[in-house]
Motif scaffolding. Structure first.
Motif, short mmCIF file in Angstrom:
data_model
loop_
_atom_site.label_atom_id
_atom_site.label_comp_id
_atom_site.label_asym_id
_atom_site.label_seq_id
_atom_site.Cartn_x
_atom_site.Cartn_y
_atom_site.Cartn_z
N SER A 118 -6.67 -6.21 3.89
CA SER A 118 -6.73 -4.73 4.01
C SER A 118 -5.36 -4.13 4.30
O SER A 118 -5.04 -3.03 3.85
CB SER A 118 -7.71 -4.34 5.10
OG SER A 118 -7.28 -4.84 6.35
N GLU A 119 -4.53 -4.84 5.01
CA GLU A 119 -3.18 -4.34 5.30
C GLU A 119 -2.34 -4.27 4.03
O GLU A 119 -1.50 -3.39 3.88
CB GLU A 119 -2.50 -5.21 6.35
CG GLU A 119 -3.12 -5.08 7.72
CD GLU A 119 -2.37 -5.86 8.77
OE1 GLU A 119 -1.23 -6.29 8.50
OE2 GLU A 119 -2.93 -6.06 9.85
N ILE A 120 -2.58 -5.25 3.12
CA ILE A 120 -1.86 -5.18 1.85
C ILE A 120 -2.32 -3.96 1.06
O ILE A 120 -1.52 -3.25 0.45
CB ILE A 120 -2.10 -6.48 1.03
CG1 ILE A 120 -1.54 -7.69 1.79
CG2 ILE A 120 -1.45 -6.40 -0.35
CD1 ILE A 120 -1.89 -9.02 1.16
N GLY A 121 -3.62 -3.70 1.07
CA GLY A 121 -4.15 -2.53 0.36
C GLY A 121 -3.64 -1.21 0.89
O GLY A 121 -3.58 -0.21 0.17
N ASN A 122 -3.26 -1.17 2.17
CA ASN A 122 -2.79 0.07 2.80
C ASN A 122 -1.28 0.28 2.70
O ASN A 122 -0.73 1.16 3.35
CB ASN A 122 -3.21 0.10 4.27
CG ASN A 122 -4.72 0.28 4.41
OD1 ASN A 122 -5.34 0.94 3.58
ND2 ASN A 122 -5.28 -0.33 5.43
N PHE A 150 2.59 11.39 -5.03
CA PHE A 150 2.51 12.08 -6.32
C PHE A 150 1.92 13.46 -6.08
O PHE A 150 0.73 13.61 -5.78
CB PHE A 150 1.63 11.27 -7.28
CG PHE A 150 1.59 11.81 -8.66
CD1 PHE A 150 2.68 11.65 -9.53
CD2 PHE A 150 0.48 12.51 -9.13
CE1 PHE A 150 2.64 12.15 -10.81
CE2 PHE A 150 0.45 13.01 -10.42
CZ PHE A 150 1.52 12.82 -11.26
N GLY A 151 2.76 14.54 -6.19
CA GLY A 151 2.32 15.92 -5.94
C GLY A 151 1.87 16.12 -4.51
O GLY A 151 0.92 16.85 -4.26
N GLY A 152 2.51 15.39 -3.58
CA GLY A 152 2.17 15.54 -2.16
C GLY A 152 1.05 14.61 -1.72
O GLY A 152 0.73 14.55 -0.53
N THR A 153 0.44 13.89 -2.66
CA THR A 153 -0.64 12.95 -2.32
C THR A 153 -0.08 11.54 -2.24
O THR A 153 0.53 11.07 -3.20
CB THR A 153 -1.76 12.99 -3.39
OG1 THR A 153 -2.19 14.34 -3.56
CG2 THR A 153 -2.90 12.10 -3.02
N PRO A 154 -0.29 10.85 -1.11
CA PRO A 154 0.22 9.48 -1.00
C PRO A 154 -0.61 8.51 -1.85
O PRO A 154 -1.83 8.61 -1.92
CB PRO A 154 0.10 9.17 0.48
CG PRO A 154 -0.97 10.07 0.98
CD PRO A 154 -0.95 11.29 0.12
N ILE A 155 0.09 7.61 -2.50
CA ILE A 155 -0.56 6.58 -3.32
C ILE A 155 -0.35 5.23 -2.62
O ILE A 155 0.77 4.84 -2.32
CB ILE A 155 0.03 6.52 -4.74
CG1 ILE A 155 0.01 7.91 -5.41
CG2 ILE A 155 -0.66 5.48 -5.59
CD1 ILE A 155 -1.38 8.43 -5.69
N TYR A 156 -1.47 4.54 -2.39
CA TYR A 156 -1.44 3.22 -1.74
C TYR A 156 -1.81 2.12 -2.76
O TYR A 156 -2.34 2.41 -3.85
CB TYR A 156 -2.42 3.17 -0.56
CG TYR A 156 -2.07 4.16 0.52
CD1 TYR A 156 -1.12 3.84 1.48
CD2 TYR A 156 -2.69 5.41 0.56
CE1 TYR A 156 -0.79 4.75 2.48
CE2 TYR A 156 -2.36 6.32 1.55
CZ TYR A 156 -1.42 5.98 2.51
OH TYR A 156 -1.08 6.88 3.48
N VAL A 157 -1.57 0.89 -2.35
CA VAL A 157 -1.86 -0.24 -3.24
C VAL A 157 -3.34 -0.27 -3.60
O VAL A 157 -3.70 -0.49 -4.76
CB VAL A 157 -1.42 -1.58 -2.58
CG1 VAL A 157 -1.93 -2.78 -3.38
CG2 VAL A 157 0.08 -1.65 -2.43
N HIS A 158 -4.24 -0.01 -2.64
CA HIS A 158 -5.69 -0.07 -2.94
C HIS A 158 -6.12 1.03 -3.90
O HIS A 158 -7.21 0.95 -4.48
CB HIS A 158 -6.53 -0.04 -1.66
CG HIS A 158 -6.40 1.22 -0.86
ND1 HIS A 158 -6.98 2.41 -1.22
CD2 HIS A 158 -5.72 1.46 0.30
CE1 HIS A 158 -6.70 3.34 -0.33
NE2 HIS A 158 -5.92 2.78 0.61
#
Length: 196
Positions: free
Chosen positions: A5-9, A15-23
């Motif tokens: 789960s830590e890898i996914g986070n 992108f346009g103010g929205t954070p993109i995470y691995v998950h």
């Protein structure tokens, strides 16, 4: 990181103010290790190779029978479903062929020596005596090899020279036959005194 789960986070970018995470862009899960090498037989079924090494001085037939018993036990009990141990190269066929060849050579040699001695000397007892020296000489050689700690292997059995074993016996048998022939000839040519 301690778990999946830590890898996914892990944050990738915004992108346009929205954070993109691995998950958000991938499924994170535990998978098997990527193999460093591939082994297969006949280009089928990727495998893992194992080699069984025999210690010096061991009996090949005993080792092979124990290895086969352990492989059978592994395949029936200890391995996961769908996994099995399959022999890739089995040395037992080499051992059986070598023993068969040595046995065949000894029997053929005894037969030929007996036949030649019967033809040239004409004495069955001498031919039989020479024929018997062959297996006894081999037995004596193997007993001495065992006594002195020389391993009785495929090479050592094959290295025992058949010609050396039989050579001395043939020469002695020929000498005995020659002396018997001379003694018989001398006895037959004795002139008896004539009556007057």
């Amino acid at each position: 990181m301690q778990d999946v789960s830590e890898i996914g986070n892990i944050f990738i970018k915004s992108f346009g103010g929205t954070p993109i995470y691995v998950h958000d862009v991938a499924d994170v899960e535990i998978d098997s290790k990527v193999p460093a090498g591939i082994l297969s037989k006949d280009r089928k079924n990727e495998s893992v190779e194992g080699i069984v090494l025999m210690r010096r001085g061991e009996n090949t037939s005993d080792v092979l029978s124990h290895v086969k018993a352990v492989i059978t036990e592994l395949n029936q009990v200890d391995l996961p479903e769908g996994v099995s141990v399959q022999p890739f190269y089995d040395r037992s066929q080499l051992v059986e062929n070598t023993l068969h060849t040595v046995g065949h050579s000894v029997l053929l040699g005894i037969s030929l020596v007996t036949l030649v001695l019967l033809i040239f000397l004409g004495r069955p007892k001498l031919a039989l005596l020479v024929a018997l020296t062959i297996p006894f000489s081999l037995l004596f050689a193997l007993v001495l090899m065992k006594a002195f700690g020389i391993p009785i292997g495929l090479l050592s059995i094959g290295a025992i020279d058949f010609g050396i074993i039989v050579d001395g016996s043939v020469i002695m048998a020929e000498n005995i036959a020659h002396r018997l022939h001379d003694a018989t000839k001398k006895h037959d040519t004795t002139v008896l005194p004539r009556r007057c």
